[in-house]
Design a protein around this motif. Structure first.
Motif, mmCIF file in Angstrom:
data_model
loop_
_atom_site.group_PDB
_atom_site.id
_atom_site.type_symbol
_atom_site.label_atom_id
_atom_site.label_comp_id
_atom_site.label_asym_id
_atom_site.label_seq_id
_atom_site.Cartn_x
_atom_site.Cartn_y
_atom_site.Cartn_z
ATOM 1 N N ARG A 128 0.851 -1.195 0.000
ATOM 2 C CA ARG A 128 0.000 0.000 0.000
ATOM 3 C C ARG A 128 0.882 1.239 0.000
ATOM 4 O O ARG A 128 1.708 1.429 0.902
ATOM 5 C CB ARG A 128 -0.903 -0.013 1.236
ATOM 6 N N SER A 129 0.722 2.017 -1.044
ATOM 7 C CA SER A 129 1.405 3.312 -1.065
ATOM 8 C C SER A 129 0.336 4.398 -0.960
ATOM 9 O O SER A 129 -0.800 4.203 -1.406
ATOM 10 C CB SER A 129 2.186 3.467 -2.375
ATOM 11 N N MET A 130 0.703 5.510 -0.362
ATOM 12 C CA MET A 130 -0.266 6.598 -0.220
ATOM 13 C C MET A 130 0.432 7.962 -0.238
ATOM 14 O O MET A 130 1.519 8.121 0.335
ATOM 15 C CB MET A 130 -1.077 6.480 1.075
ATOM 16 N N VAL A 131 -0.213 8.886 -0.885
ATOM 17 C CA VAL A 131 0.275 10.267 -0.979
ATOM 18 C C VAL A 131 -0.722 11.128 -0.220
ATOM 19 O O VAL A 131 -1.932 11.043 -0.459
ATOM 20 C CB VAL A 131 0.342 10.720 -2.453
ATOM 21 N N PHE A 132 -0.232 11.937 0.742
ATOM 22 C CA PHE A 132 -1.175 12.682 1.581
ATOM 23 C C PHE A 132 -0.651 14.064 1.935
ATOM 24 O O PHE A 132 0.555 14.311 1.942
ATOM 25 C CB PHE A 132 -1.510 11.872 2.854
ATOM 26 N N PHE A 133 -1.593 14.961 2.194
ATOM 27 C CA PHE A 133 -1.266 16.323 2.617
ATOM 28 C C PHE A 133 -0.990 16.334 4.116
ATOM 29 O O PHE A 133 -1.670 15.672 4.890
ATOM 30 C CB PHE A 133 -2.440 17.266 2.340
ATOM 31 N N GLY A 134 -0.026 17.100 4.529
ATOM 32 C CA GLY A 134 0.424 17.136 5.919
ATOM 33 C C GLY A 134 -0.418 18.024 6.816
ATOM 34 O O GLY A 134 -1.548 18.389 6.476
ATOM 35 N N SER A 135 0.169 18.386 7.969
ATOM 36 C CA SER A 135 -0.577 19.124 9.006
ATOM 37 C C SER A 135 -0.148 20.591 9.072
ATOM 38 O O SER A 135 -0.318 21.251 10.090
ATOM 39 C CB SER A 135 -0.321 18.457 10.375
ATOM 40 N N LEU A 181 0.547 23.131 1.660
ATOM 41 C CA LEU A 181 0.635 21.907 2.474
ATOM 42 C C LEU A 181 1.759 21.032 1.930
ATOM 43 O O LEU A 181 1.964 20.944 0.718
ATOM 44 C CB LEU A 181 -0.684 21.127 2.401
ATOM 45 N N LYS A 182 2.472 20.388 2.819
ATOM 46 C CA LYS A 182 3.515 19.466 2.382
ATOM 47 C C LYS A 182 2.863 18.192 1.869
ATOM 48 O O LYS A 182 1.892 17.696 2.460
ATOM 49 C CB LYS A 182 4.463 19.141 3.554
#
Ligand SMILES: Cc1[nH+]cc(COP(=O)(O)O)c(CN[C@@H](CCC(=O)O)C(=O)O)c1O
Length: 305
Positions: A97-104, A114-115
């Motif tokens: 499982r790979s995932m790309v997400f916006f940080g905090s 957003l990082k």
């Protein structure tokens, strides 16, 4: 899942599984604006190999592009992270499982400044819809939830938030005694399962819905190639629920689901009410390919080391 041991790739570094955490104000956690991939590594005589790694990485990048998420790593770096996630966790076979997400770094719907973070994890995951069902076949029902409209969520992006629709559909199916849901699009045509693409067989021909309202499944592409090379005619068309009712065979495809026969739909037996002969043949061929037992299409397999 968080109590396992192992290593997870997070933003270019290897992190102990139990320490791979994010802040509760992580943007994607709140709004679902992230993208992900699911793919499998299989044990082969030549060693453990990931099936269609490049295709999955390409789709991850396409999904990020659709969601306006600028990837901070190259495709090569992401491919290597997938290989290492299997090798560093000493897995003979794995679900990755790979995932790309916006940080905090911020909150709010602007989703700017957003990082963009990327993680890759791998673990062993058996038959997604039950080992016994790979032969027996599953029972599915039409979901009361309509598949995401193509202009409400972006169906060509494997986006986290798209899966609220899938989760609700699968929960409803399970809670009413079925194994999986089949979702219809907003015009009432069959779109796909909560996590799979659909195929039916009728009079020796194989049909699959156009991907208008469905994810462009990599396993779907594989089955189309395998079936055509076996001489079957594959027709991509709009399929109604009652065309599935009267089909001779039906099956789902997906990286997790692999090739799962459908024996009953909305309480109607599909064909003989068991795995059909063409489904069985294509399912066996699929496993021959992913486990490296075929001489052709070796380009589909990437050794992890
Ligand atoms: C909605 C949907 N449609 C079709 C597919 C088949 O796509 P492909 O894997 O490229 O053949 C998947 C993959 N479903 C993933 C999610 C499973 C999960 O529980 O998460 C998977 O099979 O990994 C979907 O999520």
């Amino acid at each position: 899942m968080d109590d396992r041991d192992g290593l997870i790739w997070l933003d270019g570094k290897w992190v102990d599984w139990r320490d791979a955490k994010v802040h509760v104000l992580t943007h994607t956690l709140h709004y679902g604006c992230g993208v992900f991939e699911g793919l499998r590594a299989y044990k082969t005589d030549a060693g453990t190999a990931i099936f269609k790694l490049a295709e999955h990485t390409d789709r991850l990048f396409r999904s990020a592009h659709i969601m306006n998420m600028k990837m901070p790593f190259s495709k090569e770096e992401i491919n290597q992270a997938h290989r290492d996630a299997v090798a560093k966790n000493n897995l003979d076979s794995a679900y990755i499982r790979s995932m790309v997400f916006f940080g905090s770094e911020g909150m709010g719907l602007r989703a700017d400044n957003l990082k963009v973070h990327v993680m890759v994890a791998a673990w062993t995951w058996g038959a997604y819809l039950g080992a016994e069902n790979m032969e027996k076949g599953i029972r599915i029902r039409t979901s009361s939830y309509t598949r995401n409209h193509v202009n409400s969520t972006m169906c060509k992006a494997k986006a986290n938030g798209n899966y609220i629709n899938s989760i609700l559909a699968l929960q409803e199916a399970l809670s009413t005694g079925y194994d999986e849901a089949l979702l219809l699009d907003h015009e009432g045509f069959c779109a796909e399962g909560s996590g799979e693409n659909l195929f039916i067989v009728r009079n020796g021909k194989i049909y699959t819905p156009e991907t208008t309202s469905a994810l462009e499944g990599i396993t779907r592409d594989t089955l189309i190639t395998i079936a055509r090379e076996q001489g079957y005619e594959i027709i991509e068309k709009r399929i109604t629920r009652d065309e599935v009712y009267v089909a001779d065979e039906a099956f789902f495809t997906g990286s997790a689901a692999e090739v799962t026969p459908i024996r009953q739909y909305d309480n109607r037996d599909i064909g003989s009410g068991s795995r059909g002969p063409i489904t069985e043949k294509l399912q066996a061929l699929y496993f021959d390919y992913v486990q490296g037992r075929r001489a052709d299409h070796k380009e589909w397999l990437t050794l992890v080391s």
